[in-house]
Design a protein around this motif. Structure first.
Motif, PDB file in Angstrom:
ATOM      1  N   GLY A 260       0.890  -1.072   0.086  1.00 54.39           N
ATOM      2  CA  GLY A 260       0.020   0.008   0.017  1.00 54.39           C
ATOM      3  C   GLY A 260       0.935   1.289   0.036  1.00 54.39           C
ATOM      4  O   GLY A 260       1.600   1.374  -0.571  1.00 54.39           O
TER       5      GLY A 260
ATOM      6  N   ALA B  15      -8.175   0.909  -4.555  1.00 55.47           N
ATOM      7  CA  ALA B  15      -7.281   0.459  -3.531  1.00 55.47           C
ATOM      8  C   ALA B  15      -6.018   1.411  -3.281  1.00 55.47           C
ATOM      9  O   ALA B  15      -5.353   1.574  -2.423  1.00 55.47           O
TER      10      ALA B  15
ATOM     11  N   GLY C   1      -6.588   0.195   0.041  1.00 53.06           N
ATOM     12  CA  GLY C   1      -6.043  -1.127   0.119  1.00 53.06           C
ATOM     13  C   GLY C   1      -5.391  -1.456   1.055  1.00 53.06           C
ATOM     14  O   GLY C   1      -6.000  -2.730   1.806  1.00 53.06           O
TER      15      GLY C   1
ATOM     16  N   ARG D  88      -6.805  -4.275   3.896  1.00 50.05           N
ATOM     17  CA  ARG D  88      -6.050  -5.558   4.487  1.00 50.05           C
ATOM     18  C   ARG D  88      -6.002  -5.457   5.968  1.00 50.05           C
ATOM     19  O   ARG D  88      -6.057  -6.553   6.381  1.00 50.05           O
TER      20      ARG D  88
ATOM     21  N   PHE E 264     -12.195  -7.305  -5.105  1.00 53.17           N
ATOM     22  CA  PHE E 264     -10.959  -8.131  -5.101  1.00 53.17           C
ATOM     23  C   PHE E 264     -10.562  -8.725  -6.205  1.00 53.17           C
ATOM     24  O   PHE E 264     -11.490  -9.187  -7.034  1.00 53.17           O
TER      25      PHE E 264
ATOM     26  N   LEU F  95      -7.977 -11.040   2.732  1.00 56.72           N
ATOM     27  CA  LEU F  95      -6.686 -10.096   1.743  1.00 56.72           C
ATOM     28  C   LEU F  95      -5.392 -10.596   2.025  1.00 56.72           C
ATOM     29  O   LEU F  95      -4.417  -9.964   1.576  1.00 56.72           O
TER      30      LEU F  95
ATOM     31  N   ALA G 116      -7.132  -6.787  -2.616  1.00 58.39           N
ATOM     32  CA  ALA G 116      -7.995  -5.718  -2.687  1.00 58.39           C
ATOM     33  C   ALA G 116      -7.894  -4.882  -3.927  1.00 58.39           C
ATOM     34  O   ALA G 116      -6.918  -4.053  -3.933  1.00 58.39           O
TER      35      ALA G 116
ATOM     36  N   GLY H  34     -10.499  -2.419  -4.405  1.00 56.28           N
ATOM     37  CA  GLY H  34     -11.448  -1.131  -3.867  1.00 56.28           C
ATOM     38  C   GLY H  34     -12.507  -1.530  -3.075  1.00 56.28           C
ATOM     39  O   GLY H  34     -12.764  -2.632  -2.846  1.00 56.28           O
TER      40      GLY H  34
END
Ligand code: EPU
Length: 331
Positions: free
Chosen positions: A90, A128, A158, A162, A181, A206, A211, A213
């Motif tokens: 991320g 995400a 994202g 998670r 996802f 996840l 992911a 969004g």
């Protein structure tokens, strides 16, 4: 932000000879270069210290920013075909990468196709890769309250999905209407947020799915009310959390009535240092990088604090920050 393992193979325990691995990574890189669309970013040996808020961590063998969902599907498929583990990154705000880096394909959804925030019928459809701050401001512009807490979390949508990120009493999955996802085969699905199985700082599905969004919900409210809440969240954060580079809270709160920050503070450990890694003197559950800290410094600080909590209070502190990658090999 956060990273996840897609293959069953643990990166930490990856047993392969260095030559075989180098070949697999080179093959993966070559194959990716052949299929990715023009806007994608592809690199070898990308330093993770540049991609994490704590500013430590060695290189990722292969790093990709897909430009489209098609690119992402191709990347996941090729990684699997070459036996290379995948990590999704991320904003790197909850992540500690060891100094030897990651023997993996690191995927970042930072490109615009993954980072959109769109208004749909009183809700926000968020990619995400969008930042949580961007989402909080879009909610304000759409006249939606209930998403203000996201403003203060330095992560992506994202990563927040998670980790089921939380702040100021709000939790990510409280506001998720649907989660979208991709699985390791590149198949895209969308499920109601309530069916995603999220818990405290965790959304287990996840770990094995990426992911893409979520549709986030809020309640209609006036702009002044929303702005006041945003300002309140912002003020609380700036007065209670350090400004130096960190990965946010280091440990999970052991119990609701025992925040890790208070416990570490009570142990008198604010200001404790290993190299340039230090227990923040603003909030004791934040470990800050004073400039030249290594992952090894931060991990030694983690070890020392855990030991003191165990010996003096009988409390086993569990890392909240995700710790990944290999130790540096001796020069
Ligand atoms: N406290 C101290 N000394 C400290 C730090 C905290 O006495 O050095 C006390 C505070 O005075 C307060 C209590 O501990 O009475 C709890 O502190 P705070 O309100 O800062 O909340 P927290 O439980 O430490 C949680 C989340 C944070 C989130 C804040 C704000 C966890 C592990 N942490 O912190 O999330 O920003 O609430 O809502 O659940 C993160 O996940 O990285 C993170 C920073």
């Amino acid at each position: 932000m956060s990273m996840l393992k897609l293959s069953g193979e643990a990166v930490d325990g990856l047993l392969c000879d260095a030559l075989g691995r180098a070949e697999r990574m080179a093959d993966l890189h070559r194959d990716l270069a052949g299929v990715l669309s023009a806007g994608a970013v592809l690199r070898r040996d990308e330093p993770m210290s540049r991609r994490t808020t704590l500013r430590v961590g060695g290189p990722a063998d292969v790093y990709v920013e897909p430009a489209t969902e098609g690119d992402l599907g191709e990347a996941l498929g090729l990684a699997m075909a070459h036996g290379v583990p995948v990590f999704v990154l991320g904003r790197g705000s909850n992540l500690l990468v060891r100094d030897g880096g990651l023997r993996a394909l690191v995927v970042s959804l930072a490109q615009p196709a993954f980072a959109r925030v769109e208004r749909v019928e009183g809700r926000l459809r968020c990619g995400a890769g969008a930042s949580l701050r961007q989402v909080a401001l879009a909610a304000r512009d759409a006249g939606l309250t209930g998403l203000e807490f996201l403003e203060g979390i330095p992560g992506s949508v994202g990563g927040a999905l998670r980790m089921n990120a939380g702040a100021m009493g709000g939790w990510m999955f409280d506001v998720v209407e649907t989660l979208r996802f991709m699985d390791a085969q590149g198949v895209v699905q969308e499920v109601p947020g309530a069916e995603a199985g999220a818990g405290y700082r965790e959304c287990p599905m996840l770990r094995t799915h990426v992911a893409l969004g979520a549709v986030l919900k809020g309640s209609p409210a006036g702009r002044a009310e929303i702005e006041a809440r945003l300002a309140d969240s912002n003020r609380k954060r700036w007065t209670s959390q350090p400004k130096q580079p960190s990965a946010g809270c280091t440990f999970k709160n052991p119990r609701p009535d025992l925040p890790a920050g208070r416990l570490i503070d009570e142990l008198g450990l604010k200001g404790l240092r290993v190299g340039d890694a230090m227990v923040s003197d603003v909030h004791a559950n934040f470990f800050v990088n004073l400039g030249r800290a290594t992952a090894a410094d931060v991990l030694e600080l983690v070890r020392q604090v855990r030991e003191r909590a165990r010996l003096e209070r009988g409390v086993e502190l569990e890392a909240e920050v995700e710790i990944v990658g290999e130790e540096a090999t001796a020069p």
